[in-house]
Scaffold this active site. Sequence first.
Site, PDB file in Angstrom:
ATOM      1  N   ARG A 151       1.149  -1.225   0.236  1.00  0.00           N
ATOM      2  CA  ARG A 151      -0.209  -0.032  -0.038  1.00  0.00           C
ATOM      3  C   ARG A 151       1.242   1.594   0.181  1.00  0.00           C
ATOM      4  O   ARG A 151       0.388   2.314   0.603  1.00  0.00           O
ATOM      5  CB  ARG A 151      -1.176  -0.018   1.018  1.00  0.00           C
ATOM      6  CG  ARG A 151      -2.024  -0.719   1.520  1.00  0.00           C
ATOM      7  CD  ARG A 151      -3.253  -0.833  -0.028  1.00  0.00           C
ATOM      8  NE  ARG A 151      -4.581  -1.525   0.551  1.00  0.00           N
ATOM      9  CZ  ARG A 151      -4.307  -3.511   0.117  1.00  0.00           C
ATOM     10  NH1 ARG A 151      -3.389  -3.352  -0.406  1.00  0.00           N
ATOM     11  NH2 ARG A 151      -5.655  -3.096   0.067  1.00  0.00           N
ATOM     12  N   SER A 224     -10.739  -0.159   3.358  1.00  0.00           N
ATOM     13  CA  SER A 224      -9.804  -0.206   4.526  1.00  0.00           C
ATOM     14  C   SER A 224      -9.621   1.404   4.838  1.00  0.00           C
ATOM     15  O   SER A 224      -8.832   2.324   4.137  1.00  0.00           O
ATOM     16  CB  SER A 224      -8.833  -1.075   4.358  1.00  0.00           C
ATOM     17  OG  SER A 224      -9.134  -1.850   4.057  1.00  0.00           O
ATOM     18  N   GLU A 320      -4.221   4.141   5.649  1.00  0.00           N
ATOM     19  CA  GLU A 320      -4.478   3.675   4.230  1.00  0.00           C
ATOM     20  C   GLU A 320      -4.611   5.026   3.780  1.00  0.00           C
ATOM     21  O   GLU A 320      -4.667   5.662   2.535  1.00  0.00           O
ATOM     22  CB  GLU A 320      -4.858   2.018   4.053  1.00  0.00           C
ATOM     23  CG  GLU A 320      -4.969   1.802   2.924  1.00  0.00           C
ATOM     24  CD  GLU A 320      -5.575   1.005   1.755  1.00  0.00           C
ATOM     25  OE1 GLU A 320      -6.594   1.793   1.787  1.00  0.00           O
ATOM     26  OE2 GLU A 320      -5.306  -0.182   2.271  1.00  0.00           O
TER      27      GLU A 320
HETATM   28  N1  EPU Z   1     -11.386  -9.373  10.800  1.00  0.00           N
HETATM   29  C1  EPU Z   1     -11.487  -9.315  12.279  1.00  0.00           C
HETATM   30  N2  EPU Z   1     -13.280  -8.211  12.048  1.00  0.00           N
HETATM   31  C2  EPU Z   1     -13.582  -7.610  10.806  1.00  0.00           C
HETATM   32  C3  EPU Z   1     -13.021  -7.856   9.605  1.00  0.00           C
HETATM   33  C4  EPU Z   1     -11.585  -8.685   9.119  1.00  0.00           C
HETATM   34  O1  EPU Z   1     -11.510  -9.633  13.149  1.00  0.00           O
HETATM   35  O2  EPU Z   1     -14.352  -7.172  11.241  1.00  0.00           O
HETATM   36  C5  EPU Z   1      -9.749 -10.807  10.554  1.00  0.00           C
HETATM   37  C6  EPU Z   1     -10.117 -12.001  10.341  1.00  0.00           C
HETATM   38  O3  EPU Z   1      -9.308 -12.615  10.764  1.00  0.00           O
HETATM   39  C7  EPU Z   1     -10.230 -11.653   8.573  1.00  0.00           C
HETATM   40  C8  EPU Z   1      -8.442 -10.815   8.578  1.00  0.00           C
HETATM   41  O4  EPU Z   1      -9.172  -9.602   9.399  1.00  0.00           O
HETATM   42  O5  EPU Z   1      -9.860 -13.118   8.311  1.00  0.00           O
HETATM   43  C9  EPU Z   1      -8.775 -10.011   7.216  1.00  0.00           C
HETATM   44  O6  EPU Z   1      -9.463  -9.830   6.696  1.00  0.00           O
HETATM   45  P1  EPU Z   1      -9.717  -9.502   4.983  1.00  0.00           P
HETATM   46  O7  EPU Z   1      -9.643 -10.945   4.642  1.00  0.00           O
HETATM   47  O8  EPU Z   1     -11.178  -8.982   4.957  1.00  0.00           O
HETATM   48  O9  EPU Z   1      -9.204  -8.689   4.967  1.00  0.00           O
HETATM   49  P2  EPU Z   1      -8.010  -7.100   5.111  1.00  0.00           P
HETATM   50  O10 EPU Z   1      -6.467  -7.726   5.827  1.00  0.00           O
HETATM   51  O11 EPU Z   1      -8.849  -6.173   6.868  1.00  0.00           O
HETATM   52  C10 EPU Z   1      -6.898  -6.722   2.900  1.00  0.00           C
HETATM   53  C11 EPU Z   1      -6.872  -5.002   2.442  1.00  0.00           C
HETATM   54  C12 EPU Z   1      -8.023  -5.344   1.812  1.00  0.00           C
HETATM   55  C13 EPU Z   1      -8.913  -6.301   0.908  1.00  0.00           C
HETATM   56  C14 EPU Z   1      -8.956  -7.667   1.402  1.00  0.00           C
HETATM   57  C15 EPU Z   1      -8.466  -8.848   0.731  1.00  0.00           C
HETATM   58  C16 EPU Z   1      -5.525  -4.243   3.637  1.00  0.00           C
HETATM   59  C17 EPU Z   1      -5.936  -2.599   4.723  1.00  0.00           C
HETATM   60  N3  EPU Z   1      -6.779  -4.264   3.242  1.00  0.00           N
HETATM   61  O12 EPU Z   1      -8.033  -6.236   4.194  1.00  0.00           O
HETATM   62  O13 EPU Z   1      -8.779  -3.580   0.586  1.00  0.00           O
HETATM   63  O14 EPU Z   1      -9.846  -6.168  -0.475  1.00  0.00           O
HETATM   64  O15 EPU Z   1      -7.518  -7.543   2.550  1.00  0.00           O
HETATM   65  O16 EPU Z   1      -7.540  -9.381   0.369  1.00  0.00           O
HETATM   66  O17 EPU Z   1      -4.663  -4.506   3.599  1.00  0.00           O
HETATM   67  C18 EPU Z   1      -8.825  -1.697   1.077  1.00  0.00           C
HETATM   68  O18 EPU Z   1      -7.240  -1.192   0.995  1.00  0.00           O
HETATM   69  O19 EPU Z   1      -9.758  -0.293   0.652  1.00  0.00           O
HETATM   70  C19 EPU Z   1      -9.038  -2.827   0.895  1.00  0.00           C
HETATM   71  C20 EPU Z   1     -10.592  -2.948   1.058  1.00  0.00           C
END
Ligand code: EPU
Length: 326
Positions: A151, A224, A320
């Site tokens: 990012r 995010s 971000e």
């Molecule tokens: N989780 C929680 N609570 C929540 C949501 C998620 O505890 O309310 C935990 C869970 O353990 C889950 C983990 O977070 O397994 C990861 O969640 P998710 O797969 O939704 O991914 P993320 O790390 O929260 C990142 C990117 C997203 C992207 C997703 C999928 C960043 C900052 N965000 O989110 O990107 O869509 O992975 O690859 O790296 C964005 O950049 O705007 C964005 C949405």
Amino acid sequence: MLRDLTTFHLGGPAELYLEVKNKKDIIYAHNLAKKINLFVLGGGSDILVSDKGIKGIVIKIIDKTLKIKGNILVGRAGVVWDYLVEKSIQKGLSGIECLSGIPGTLGAAPIQNIGAYGQELADTFESLIAFDRKNNEFIKMNKKDCRFAYRDSIFKKEAGRYIIFEVTLKLKKDNTPKIKYDSLSFYLNENGINNPSLWDVRNAVLAIRKAKLEDWNIIGNAGSFFKNPEISKNDFQKLKKIIGEVPAYPTGNKVKIPAAFLIEKAGWKGKSFKTAAVSDKHALILINLGGKAKANDIKNLAEKIVLDVKQKYKIKLVPEVQLIGF
Ligand code: EPU
């Protein structure tokens, strides 16, 4: 008003707003803004603009020309990102199918090196043409010049210096995409899709996004709000002592922790502060409550979360989303 041009549906006026089409227009805007601020707006999907608005000139590149030759894709900054993903899949090209459904434009994609479900822009990025405001010239930048990281890129590090005009991606002729992200392979398995095509992956990603993320057309948000923190293995052990089991992904000699997990554990999921709230669907998303939020409330809520997570878990969350005009 910039609120009409951002996915948070927030932001006051720009002093001057120009829609630019070509290189000549970019030079014109640059000359006009020699002594004042110039801000380049993409799809407005990764920014929080203050209610005071932006002092200076805001430009938006509206050229949407897109050319695909073999596996090479060349598009102007104004191309809508998801349109490009769809076109590439139509041509049987792989490399960006997991980036389906990301709002914003091609010109903005390199700025934060967009990424999702196991792919990021840097994987397929070839080069770009940008106007360098420091040296008054259009230049070609290759992958190394862009200094992509999670990012992050030179366009964030040296904000305001470059105006991205055209981006070239190099994809692969391949209809057997490899899945590298747990929740995506889980979804495909659950739906009985064993050898997914590019379209299967796109549809799965769109379905997961729809279920997990907030639709900015309905509730203002910028995806995010924070980056997922990368911490040392030592700090990871310390964190486990405080919090117990933590989902974690190794990245080199560091460990990436989902910020959403920390925010939820700290009790913020679904909580509101004045006109801002943390989504109850996904703890990493801050939302504009009832479309009536003040940009400052979102900023203050973000600051409260950063402070609380720091106090509880000794981890500093970094936005971000770019904060503009505060
Ligand atoms: N989780 C929680 N609570 C929540 C949501 C998620 O505890 O309310 C935990 C869970 O353990 C889950 C983990 O977070 O397994 C990861 O969640 P998710 O797969 O939704 O991914 P993320 O790390 O929260 C990142 C990117 C997203 C992207 C997703 C999928 C960043 C900052 N965000 O989110 O990107 O869509 O992975 O690859 O790296 C964005 O950049 O705007 C964005 C949405």
